[in-house]
Design a protein around this motif. Structure first.
Motif, short mmCIF file in Angstrom:
data_model
loop_
_atom_site.label_atom_id
_atom_site.label_comp_id
_atom_site.label_asym_id
_atom_site.label_seq_id
_atom_site.Cartn_x
_atom_site.Cartn_y
_atom_site.Cartn_z
N THR A 153 11.67 21.19 -27.89
CA THR A 153 10.97 21.33 -26.77
C THR A 153 10.47 20.07 -26.25
O THR A 153 10.33 19.03 -27.17
N TYR A 154 10.00 19.97 -25.13
CA TYR A 154 9.41 18.89 -24.35
C TYR A 154 8.03 19.21 -23.87
O TYR A 154 7.42 20.07 -23.50
N SER A 155 7.05 18.36 -23.93
CA SER A 155 5.48 18.16 -23.56
C SER A 155 5.39 17.19 -22.43
O SER A 155 6.00 16.07 -22.44
N TYR A 156 4.69 17.71 -21.62
CA TYR A 156 4.06 16.56 -20.60
C TYR A 156 2.83 15.86 -21.13
O TYR A 156 1.93 16.83 -21.30
N ASN A 157 2.75 14.75 -21.15
CA ASN A 157 1.49 14.16 -21.72
C ASN A 157 0.64 13.38 -20.64
O ASN A 157 -0.34 13.04 -20.87
N GLY A 158 1.08 13.40 -19.41
CA GLY A 158 0.37 12.84 -18.47
C GLY A 158 -0.70 13.89 -17.84
O GLY A 158 -1.03 14.92 -18.47
N ASP A 159 -1.46 13.71 -16.81
CA ASP A 159 -2.32 14.42 -16.08
C ASP A 159 -1.84 14.97 -14.60
O ASP A 159 -0.91 14.72 -14.23
N GLN A 160 -2.76 15.67 -13.85
CA GLN A 160 -2.40 16.18 -12.53
C GLN A 160 -3.05 15.30 -11.62
O GLN A 160 -3.22 15.85 -10.47
N THR A 161 -3.36 14.17 -12.05
CA THR A 161 -4.22 13.38 -10.99
C THR A 161 -3.38 12.49 -10.03
O THR A 161 -2.73 11.73 -10.69
N THR A 162 -3.43 12.57 -8.91
CA THR A 162 -2.75 11.61 -7.98
C THR A 162 -3.78 10.41 -7.55
O THR A 162 -5.03 10.73 -7.67
N LEU A 163 -3.28 9.30 -7.43
CA LEU A 163 -3.97 8.18 -7.14
C LEU A 163 -3.95 8.06 -5.68
O LEU A 163 -3.08 7.48 -5.03
N ASN A 164 -5.20 8.31 -5.11
CA ASN A 164 -5.11 8.28 -3.59
C ASN A 164 -5.83 7.09 -3.17
O ASN A 164 -6.83 6.64 -3.55
N LEU A 165 -5.09 6.12 -2.12
CA LEU A 165 -5.66 5.09 -1.54
C LEU A 165 -5.74 5.32 -0.09
O LEU A 165 -5.11 5.81 0.66
N PRO A 166 -7.08 4.60 0.53
CA PRO A 166 -7.25 4.72 1.99
C PRO A 166 -6.08 4.04 2.37
O PRO A 166 -5.94 2.79 2.37
N ILE A 167 -5.53 4.31 3.97
CA ILE A 167 -4.67 3.93 4.66
C ILE A 167 -5.18 4.04 6.04
O ILE A 167 -4.43 3.49 7.08
N GLY A 168 -6.35 4.39 6.30
CA GLY A 168 -6.95 4.65 7.75
C GLY A 168 -8.57 4.91 7.62
O GLY A 168 -9.00 5.22 6.41
N ASP A 169 -9.06 4.69 8.58
CA ASP A 169 -10.59 5.13 8.49
C ASP A 169 -10.71 6.37 8.12
O ASP A 169 -11.92 6.77 7.52
N THR A 170 -10.07 7.30 8.30
CA THR A 170 -10.30 8.77 7.90
C THR A 170 -9.10 9.30 7.05
O THR A 170 -8.94 10.57 7.05
N MET A 171 -8.35 8.56 6.80
CA MET A 171 -7.10 9.25 6.01
C MET A 171 -6.80 8.28 4.60
O MET A 171 -6.81 7.15 4.46
N SER A 172 -6.50 9.05 3.87
CA SER A 172 -6.16 8.69 2.44
C SER A 172 -4.81 9.16 1.96
O SER A 172 -4.32 10.40 2.39
#
Length: 522
Positions: A153-172
């Motif tokens: 079988t296969y296992s997922y070793n990463g996590d569920q975290t997305t890396l958010n970066l700001p691209i506007g004053d009120t938007m990431s």
């Protein structure tokens, strides 16, 4: 009023210095065409320029973030598209394997190609970006996201975290897509199971498949609440389904539980969001179907949770967990961590169970001591080979079978194709059910991948829109800064000419007035 000679010279020198300073400043402004060099030039304008400069710096950072996200999304989209093409080929092979003219050798050849597809998928799902980070590992970019376990079988070793970066004053925006989202969350349509309970020896006359989930909401709400079920065959044309409380729920099955051993269209049973395949195999001499079919009974349940247990590399001992099963459903449902667990030995026999991830502040959810070679924690028995030692840790991943990794789907399909079935029609019928489950899960995995790919495309479109907005703001920022900071060439040249004229006039006036002194009359 009398003016002394000293006062006259001081006043004239001050005026001359003032005019000279103004002329020099205007000359510099004419050369650079910059009006505001210091806050003293224009306090309000300088303050506004400072604010605009900070905004410009943020816009530059947004541009850098946008370029980084575009690069990552481009790589992600390319890899996902390739994975989609590979899955499409796997589905074509699975559909082709259902050809009745295929022999065992043909299916094994197909399985061989599926094996290559499995390796190709694993490689693609472990793709790195240009900086050497795994693109599907979430925030754990240095960790290989997908690995093959000892049981295949296969296992997922990463996590569920997305890396958010700001691209506007009120938007990431998320720069990455996690493997959990793209490949782990495909709905598993094959998450129920049947088992023959009567007769004690399987005579092969009645085969009831494990079933495919056709309506997840109905299955989760209706089927799960009444399990385990008992399916009794009353005759050669009628079956009965009872729930865990003994209630007759046959009316919720298609055709009210009626079927025909001769009509294939009535050998598919739909019940509470589940589709079951029924095969009746009458044998030579079976002149009375009712007599040979009646008395067959099956249990019908959801697949129980299973566990993938891996030994931590730094364990002092070589002991391994060889098997794990739920021994107490009440304890398991009440206290076992749903997100995975850590089994930690505090001595050669004592152990503690923690919710994953394990930290210095973690509190055990269960403790106990070995009984023989079995550690029982939160309703689950863990069987060990070898003698554990204090400090041993085992990482436990829970599989509730609600979803399935696409790698596991391909692996299961490949295993089904390897089994010889040509000489046994019952094995052939079981293979057909497994093949249907595999094709259904491949479809589910492809749909999940398409959803993740749509997310990437949607982010790309939003990124383009925000890029245009940032470009417009940046242009307005530059124009506003220019309006405040920069000089009007015509105005500054006119002013410089005037100031130079005034400077010359003050020089001439000084020389004329200086000649009016008494010493010039002596």
């Amino acid at each position: 009023m009398r003016i002394s000679t000293a006062q006259f010279y001081e006043s004239s020198a001050a005026n001359y210095q003032k005019n000279f300073a103004n002329a020099v400043k205007s000359s510099e402004e004419a050369s650079s065409l910059v009006r505001v060099n210091t806050a003293a030039d224009d306090p309000v304008g300088a303050s506004r320029l400072l604010q605009l400069g900070q905004q410009a710096s943020m816009l530059d950072q947004y541009t850098a973030n946008t370029n980084a996200i575009k690069a990552t999304l481009g790589t992600t989209e390319s890899v996902m598209t390739s994975i989609g093409n590979v899955l499409q080929r796997a589905r074509e092979l699975a559909i082709g394997a259902g050809n009745g003219a295929y022999a065992d050798a043909d299916r094994q050849a197909t399985a061989s190609e599926l094996g290559q597809i499995e390796e190709q998928l694993l490689s693609l799902m472990n793709t790195k970006d240009e900086s050497g980070k795994y693109i599907f590992a979430g925030s754990k970019g240095d960790t290989v996201p997908f690995s093959r376990n000892s049981d295949g079988t296969y296992s997922y070793n990463g996590d569920q975290t997305t890396l958010n970066l700001p691209i506007g004053d009120t938007m990431s925006m998320a720069a990455n897509s996690t493997g959990w989202e793209a490949f782990q969350q495909a709905i598993n349509t094959s998450r129920s199971q049947t088992a023959l309970t009567s007769p004690a020896v399987n005579d092969g006359r009645v085969l009831l498949s494990d079933g495919l989930v056709s309506a997840s909401a109905t299955y989760n709400n209706r089927f799960r609440s009444g399990e385990p079920y008992t399916v009794d065959f009353l005759s050669g044309t009628q079956l009965k389904i009872t729930d865990a409380s003994g209630n007759d729920v046959t009316a919720e099955a298609s055709q009210n539980g009626a079927f025909s051993s001769k009509d294939a269209t009535t050998q598919s049973i739909n019940f509470r969001g589940l589709e079951l395949r029924l095969n009746i195999n009458l044998q030579a001499g079976d002149t009375d179907p009712d007599a040979v079919i009646a008395g067959h009974s099956f249990s019908l349940t959801s697949k129980p949770d299973s566990f993938n247990v891996s030994r931590s590399p730094g364990n002092p001992s070589t002991a391994q967990v060889t098997a794990s099963t739920v021994s107490n459903a009440a304890d398991y449902n009440g206290s076992f961590p749903t997100g995975g667990a850590i089994l930690k030995f505090t001595s050669a026999t004592g152990y503690e169970l923690y919710a994953s991830p394990f930290t210095a502040d973690s509190k055990p959810v269960s403790t106990g001591s070995l009984v023989g070679s079995t550690a029982t924690a939160a309703g689950v028995d863990f069987n060990l080979s070898g003698a554990p030692q204090a400090g041993d840790q085992y990482v436990i991943a829970v599989n509730n079978h609600q979803t399935q990794n696409i790698l596991d789907t391909v692996s299961q399909l490949r295993s089904a194709l390897l089994a010889p079935i040509s000489t046994d029609p019952v094995l052939g019928q079981r293979f057909t059910a497994e093949l249907s489950a595999g094709i259904s899960n491949l479809t589910s995995g492809t749909e999940q991948l398409s959803s993740a790919l749509s997310s990437v495309g949607g982010r790309g479109a939003a990124l383009d829109t925000q890029t245009e907005a940032n470009a417009s703001i940046s242009l307005a920022n530059k124009q506003t800064q220019s309006a405040i900071r920069d000089s009007d060439p015509a105005e500054v040249m006119t002013r410089l000419t005037l100031q130079q004229t005034m400077l010359q006039a003050s020089q001439l006036a000084f020389s004329k007035i200086a000649q009016l002194g008494l010493f010039n009359k002596v």
